[in-house]
Write a protein that holds these residues in place. Structure first.
Motif, PDB file in Angstrom:
ATOM      1  N   ALA A  45      49.730  15.238  35.781  1.00 45.73           N
ATOM      2  CA  ALA A  45      50.408  16.024  36.809  1.00 45.73           C
ATOM      3  C   ALA A  45      49.575  16.009  38.078  1.00 45.73           C
ATOM      4  O   ALA A  45      48.369  16.274  38.032  1.00 45.73           O
ATOM      5  CB  ALA A  45      50.596  17.454  36.324  1.00 45.73           C
ATOM      6  N   ALA A  46      50.206  15.695  39.184  1.00 41.93           N
ATOM      7  CA  ALA A  46      49.513  15.607  40.479  1.00 41.93           C
ATOM      8  C   ALA A  46      49.666  16.901  41.256  1.00 41.93           C
ATOM      9  O   ALA A  46      50.683  17.585  41.165  1.00 41.93           O
ATOM     10  CB  ALA A  46      50.078  14.447  41.283  1.00 41.93           C
ATOM     11  N   SER A  47      48.639  17.204  42.047  1.00 37.78           N
ATOM     12  CA  SER A  47      48.664  18.422  42.862  1.00 37.78           C
ATOM     13  C   SER A  47      49.477  18.234  44.142  1.00 37.78           C
ATOM     14  O   SER A  47      49.812  19.203  44.808  1.00 37.78           O
ATOM     15  CB  SER A  47      47.236  18.832  43.211  1.00 37.78           C
ATOM     16  N   GLU A  48      49.756  16.962  44.472  1.00 43.00           N
ATOM     17  CA  GLU A  48      50.518  16.656  45.685  1.00 43.00           C
ATOM     18  C   GLU A  48      51.511  15.536  45.371  1.00 43.00           C
ATOM     19  O   GLU A  48      51.502  14.975  44.284  1.00 43.00           O
ATOM     20  CB  GLU A  48      49.574  16.215  46.806  1.00 43.00           C
ATOM     21  N   ARG A  49      52.321  15.227  46.362  1.00 41.51           N
ATOM     22  CA  ARG A  49      53.291  14.154  46.184  1.00 41.51           C
ATOM     23  C   ARG A  49      52.586  12.817  45.962  1.00 41.51           C
ATOM     24  O   ARG A  49      51.584  12.529  46.594  1.00 41.51           O
ATOM     25  CB  ARG A  49      54.195  14.061  47.420  1.00 41.51           C
ATOM     26  N   ILE A  50      53.132  12.033  45.064  1.00 46.33           N
ATOM     27  CA  ILE A  50      52.526  10.736  44.754  1.00 46.33           C
ATOM     28  C   ILE A  50      53.354   9.557  45.248  1.00 46.33           C
ATOM     29  O   ILE A  50      52.948   8.408  45.081  1.00 46.33           O
ATOM     30  CB  ILE A  50      52.289  10.572  43.232  1.00 46.33           C
ATOM     31  N   ALA A  51      54.493   9.818  45.836  1.00 43.62           N
ATOM     32  CA  ALA A  51      55.404   8.730  46.213  1.00 43.62           C
ATOM     33  C   ALA A  51      54.741   7.694  47.115  1.00 43.62           C
ATOM     34  O   ALA A  51      55.042   6.506  47.032  1.00 43.62           O
ATOM     35  CB  ALA A  51      56.649   9.300  46.881  1.00 43.62           C
ATOM     36  N   SER A  52      53.833   8.144  47.984  1.00 41.10           N
ATOM     37  CA  SER A  52      53.229   7.223  48.940  1.00 41.10           C
ATOM     38  C   SER A  52      51.934   6.594  48.426  1.00 41.10           C
ATOM     39  O   SER A  52      51.349   5.755  49.124  1.00 41.10           O
ATOM     40  CB  SER A  52      52.951   7.947  50.252  1.00 41.10           C
ATOM     41  N   ILE A  53      51.509   6.980  47.251  1.00 42.72           N
ATOM     42  CA  ILE A  53      50.277   6.419  46.706  1.00 42.72           C
ATOM     43  C   ILE A  53      50.535   4.983  46.254  1.00 42.72           C
ATOM     44  O   ILE A  53      51.492   4.723  45.530  1.00 42.72           O
ATOM     45  CB  ILE A  53      49.750   7.270  45.534  1.00 42.72           C
ATOM     46  N   TYR A  54      49.686   4.066  46.688  1.00 46.49           N
ATOM     47  CA  TYR A  54      49.886   2.639  46.430  1.00 46.49           C
ATOM     48  C   TYR A  54      50.069   2.362  44.938  1.00 46.49           C
ATOM     49  O   TYR A  54      50.986   1.657  44.534  1.00 46.49           O
ATOM     50  CB  TYR A  54      48.713   1.844  46.983  1.00 46.49           C
ATOM     51  N   ALA A  55      49.184   2.909  44.136  1.00 45.43           N
ATOM     52  CA  ALA A  55      49.297   2.694  42.696  1.00 45.43           C
ATOM     53  C   ALA A  55      48.701   3.882  41.944  1.00 45.43           C
ATOM     54  O   ALA A  55      47.802   4.559  42.449  1.00 45.43           O
ATOM     55  CB  ALA A  55      48.590   1.407  42.271  1.00 45.43           C
ATOM     56  N   MET A  56      49.221   4.103  40.772  1.00 46.83           N
ATOM     57  CA  MET A  56      48.663   5.101  39.867  1.00 46.83           C
ATOM     58  C   MET A  56      48.136   4.367  38.645  1.00 46.83           C
ATOM     59  O   MET A  56      48.765   3.415  38.166  1.00 46.83           O
ATOM     60  CB  MET A  56      49.747   6.100  39.458  1.00 46.83           C
ATOM     61  N   GLY A  57      46.991   4.807  38.172  1.00 55.47           N
ATOM     62  CA  GLY A  57      46.392   4.109  37.054  1.00 55.47           C
ATOM     63  C   GLY A  57      45.897   5.029  35.962  1.00 55.47           C
ATOM     64  O   GLY A  57      45.657   6.217  36.198  1.00 55.47           O
ATOM     65  N   TRP A  58      45.772   4.463  34.785  1.00 51.69           N
ATOM     66  CA  TRP A  58      45.126   5.131  33.662  1.00 51.69           C
ATOM     67  C   TRP A  58      43.886   4.320  33.292  1.00 51.69           C
ATOM     68  O   TRP A  58      43.978   3.112  33.027  1.00 51.69           O
ATOM     69  CB  TRP A  58      46.057   5.209  32.446  1.00 51.69           C
ATOM     70  N   TYR A  59      42.759   5.002  33.307  1.00 52.99           N
ATOM     71  CA  TYR A  59      41.510   4.420  32.848  1.00 52.99           C
ATOM     72  C   TYR A  59      41.155   5.063  31.507  1.00 52.99           C
ATOM     73  O   TYR A  59      41.617   6.152  31.192  1.00 52.99           O
ATOM     74  CB  TYR A  59      40.370   4.724  33.830  1.00 52.99           C
ATOM     75  N   ARG A  60      40.309   4.401  30.773  1.00 52.33           N
ATOM     76  CA  ARG A  60      39.757   5.028  29.574  1.00 52.33           C
ATOM     77  C   ARG A  60      38.277   4.667  29.468  1.00 52.33           C
ATOM     78  O   ARG A  60      37.837   3.625  29.939  1.00 52.33           O
ATOM     79  CB  ARG A  60      40.480   4.590  28.306  1.00 52.33           C
ATOM     80  N   GLN A  61      37.557   5.584  28.824  1.00 49.25           N
ATOM     81  CA  GLN A  61      36.143   5.353  28.559  1.00 49.25           C
ATOM     82  C   GLN A  61      35.883   5.590  27.087  1.00 49.25           C
ATOM     83  O   GLN A  61      36.007   6.726  26.597  1.00 49.25           O
ATOM     84  CB  GLN A  61      35.265   6.263  29.408  1.00 49.25           C
ATOM     85  N   ALA A  62      35.559   4.522  26.403  1.00 49.80           N
ATOM     86  CA  ALA A  62      35.226   4.609  24.986  1.00 49.80           C
ATOM     87  C   ALA A  62      33.761   4.997  24.844  1.00 49.80           C
ATOM     88  O   ALA A  62      32.963   4.771  25.762  1.00 49.80           O
ATOM     89  CB  ALA A  62      35.490   3.268  24.303  1.00 49.80           C
ATOM     90  N   PRO A  63      33.382   5.578  23.723  1.00 49.02           N
ATOM     91  CA  PRO A  63      31.987   5.974  23.513  1.00 49.02           C
ATOM     92  C   PRO A  63      31.033   4.804  23.723  1.00 49.02           C
ATOM     93  O   PRO A  63      31.205   3.743  23.142  1.00 49.02           O
ATOM     94  CB  PRO A  63      31.981   6.452  22.061  1.00 49.02           C
TER      95      PRO A  63
END
Length: 116
Positions: A22-40
């Motif tokens: 969930a974003a605190s602001e509008r995301i429509a203009s954001i170039y890209a949204m990503g999911w990162y992960r960090q494994a142990p």
């Protein structure tokens, strides 16, 4: 803009989870949204990305199993994870990305543990 991740948990190999951001602001203009992960013991890696135009790309290890989506009207991003494997274990983070990479701050993430 800040993001709050949710939906992580403990799941058996082969199971599914759906992560939400969930974003605190509008995301429509954001170039890209990503999911990162960090494994142990490992560095953070980009798992999936979706542009404002809806183009997606994934790290090879999750192709065919994970699906990223974004809802610009609701200012949310989701990551549907199917056929989970032990190596998918890690903390998952949602970020905003520009042409130069990640521009948003890192939130607390959501823990995903795949184990029997």
């Amino acid at each position: 803009v800040q993001f709050v991740e949710s939906g992580g948990g403990l799941v058996e190999p082969g199971g599914s989870l759906r992560l939400s951001c969930a974003a605190s602001e509008r995301i429509a203009s954001i170039y890209a949204m990503g999911w990162y992960r960090q494994a142990p013991g490992k560095q953070r890696e980009l798992v999936a990305r979706i542009t404002s135009g809806g183009m997606t790309d994934y790290v090879d290890s999750v192709k065919g199993r994970f699906t990223i989506s974004r809802d610009n009207a609701e200012n949310t991003v989701a990551l549907q994870m199917n056929r989970l494997k032990a190596e998918d274990t890690g903390v998952y983070y949602c970020v905003g990305m520009g042409c130069g990479g990640v521009f948003s701050s890192w939130g607390p993430g959501t823990q995903v543990t795949v184990s029997s």
